[in-house]
Scaffold this motif. Sequence first.
Motif, PDB file in Angstrom:
ATOM      1  N   ILE A  87      32.202  12.799  27.845  1.00 46.27           N
ATOM      2  CA  ILE A  87      31.178  13.693  28.394  1.00 46.27           C
ATOM      3  C   ILE A  87      31.285  13.765  29.906  1.00 46.27           C
ATOM      4  O   ILE A  87      31.217  14.851  30.501  1.00 46.27           O
ATOM      5  CB  ILE A  87      29.775  13.232  27.968  1.00 46.27           C
ATOM      6  N   ASP A  88      31.468  12.625  30.557  1.00 49.76           N
ATOM      7  CA  ASP A  88      31.591  12.635  32.014  1.00 49.76           C
ATOM      8  C   ASP A  88      32.883  13.305  32.468  1.00 49.76           C
ATOM      9  O   ASP A  88      32.954  13.854  33.576  1.00 49.76           O
ATOM     10  CB  ASP A  88      31.514  11.209  32.558  1.00 49.76           C
ATOM     11  N   GLN A  89      33.898  13.288  31.616  1.00 52.17           N
ATOM     12  CA  GLN A  89      35.160  13.909  31.974  1.00 52.17           C
ATOM     13  C   GLN A  89      35.096  15.423  31.863  1.00 52.17           C
ATOM     14  O   GLN A  89      35.578  16.142  32.755  1.00 52.17           O
ATOM     15  CB  GLN A  89      36.282  13.390  31.075  1.00 52.17           C
ATOM     16  N   ILE A  90      34.501  15.950  30.782  1.00 53.82           N
ATOM     17  CA  ILE A  90      34.521  17.392  30.569  1.00 53.82           C
ATOM     18  C   ILE A  90      33.194  18.065  30.911  1.00 53.82           C
ATOM     19  O   ILE A  90      33.132  19.301  30.972  1.00 53.82           O
ATOM     20  CB  ILE A  90      34.923  17.729  29.116  1.00 53.82           C
ATOM     21  N   GLY A  91      32.128  17.284  31.119  1.00 57.88           N
ATOM     22  CA  GLY A  91      30.833  17.845  31.483  1.00 57.88           C
ATOM     23  C   GLY A  91      30.663  17.924  32.986  1.00 57.88           C
ATOM     24  O   GLY A  91      31.449  17.364  33.766  1.00 57.88           O
ATOM     25  N   ARG A  92      29.630  18.622  33.416  1.00 55.39           N
ATOM     26  CA  ARG A  92      29.329  18.784  34.828  1.00 55.39           C
ATOM     27  C   ARG A  92      27.833  18.617  35.061  1.00 55.39           C
ATOM     28  O   ARG A  92      27.027  19.263  34.392  1.00 55.39           O
ATOM     29  CB  ARG A  92      29.752  20.171  35.321  1.00 55.39           C
ATOM     30  N   PRO A  93      27.429  17.766  36.014  1.00 55.69           N
ATOM     31  CA  PRO A  93      26.004  17.714  36.381  1.00 55.69           C
ATOM     32  C   PRO A  93      25.605  18.979  37.118  1.00 55.69           C
ATOM     33  O   PRO A  93      26.432  19.614  37.784  1.00 55.69           O
ATOM     34  CB  PRO A  93      25.922  16.480  37.287  1.00 55.69           C
TER      35      PRO A  93
END
Length: 344
Positions: A87-93
């Motif tokens: 999630i942290d690799q492909i997601g964006r805050p």
Amino acid sequence: MKTYRESMNELQFSPQQKQEMIDRLTAQSARPPRGRAIPLRRVCALGAAAVLTGALCLGAAASGVLKPAAQAFGVVFGTAPAQTEIIDQIGRPLDARATVDGVTVQADAIIGDTYSYAIVYSIYREDGQPITADPDPNRDGTLALRFGDWNTDVGHLGGMHGTAWFFDEDPADNAVQFVQLLTADAPLKPGTATVHLTDLKQGIGEDAALLAEGSWELRFDFAFEDSSLELPGGQSFTVNGEAATLNSVFVSPLSLRIDYTVDTPVPQRENGSSGMADGASTPQPVFLTLTDGSRIDLTGFGGGVRPEGDTTRCELSGVFDQILPLDTIESITIGEATIPVNGR
């Protein structure tokens, strides 16, 4: 969830029809989800991207530290180390927000792939008071909250289908969360997302209590790392006795999309209008086989059908109930066809 028997990506609903459908589904018991802890979802079928009007609020001054994507999506997609890493690799805050009469809606994070995306929002009162004094969560943890209407324009002009629901990530704070999971009928393109939300309510139908009146609009970058894997097609199988050919399969840790053609045309309805063939539009036995031997049933995914000459083009697609590392997926099965993922 609407099945592609109803050809969701060809349907359009007025706001009133959409809310009536949501109320009916919320009033009934939603069927259990495919292996997740939050089954009750409100379902929408979306037509062409809406043109949004009203005051627009861009991302406000930075709140300091952005919420990591893995934290924002933890309740939705899982918190195992392999899941949070993906999630942290492909997601964006995100840090876009709008405030109306002391109530703020903030976009926390986005995750997506070639055809699907998910966005999590937080809703809270600026004075520190809770959104509702009695959140009254369902057995599955979802909250009986809803917006009077919501639209998300990501620049996609085709059809979409998907779900949305409310939950409370942290009961100790005064915020609640709203998540949207949507799948498009054609590849998504990077750009700008414009989100329009109105009138936060609690309850069903005319008895719903108005918690916050207003219209919130947010704009933010529609961008994420696409980790989709395209698998080879060409396999043959049958759909209710009719010959079919697999055109393509896209799978990512977030979602699955299967495209295939049935060698029979969409028949005419009794009134002469084009309809949906039972043999073409009935979802097939579709499941993932994981490397540990377990299976995940995806028969309830959405999609659509459309005529192509003397054949029918079919799509089955949707977002998983949890993030699935691709190295844990052994194969994908539709009907008699099995497509290897690991060891391909």
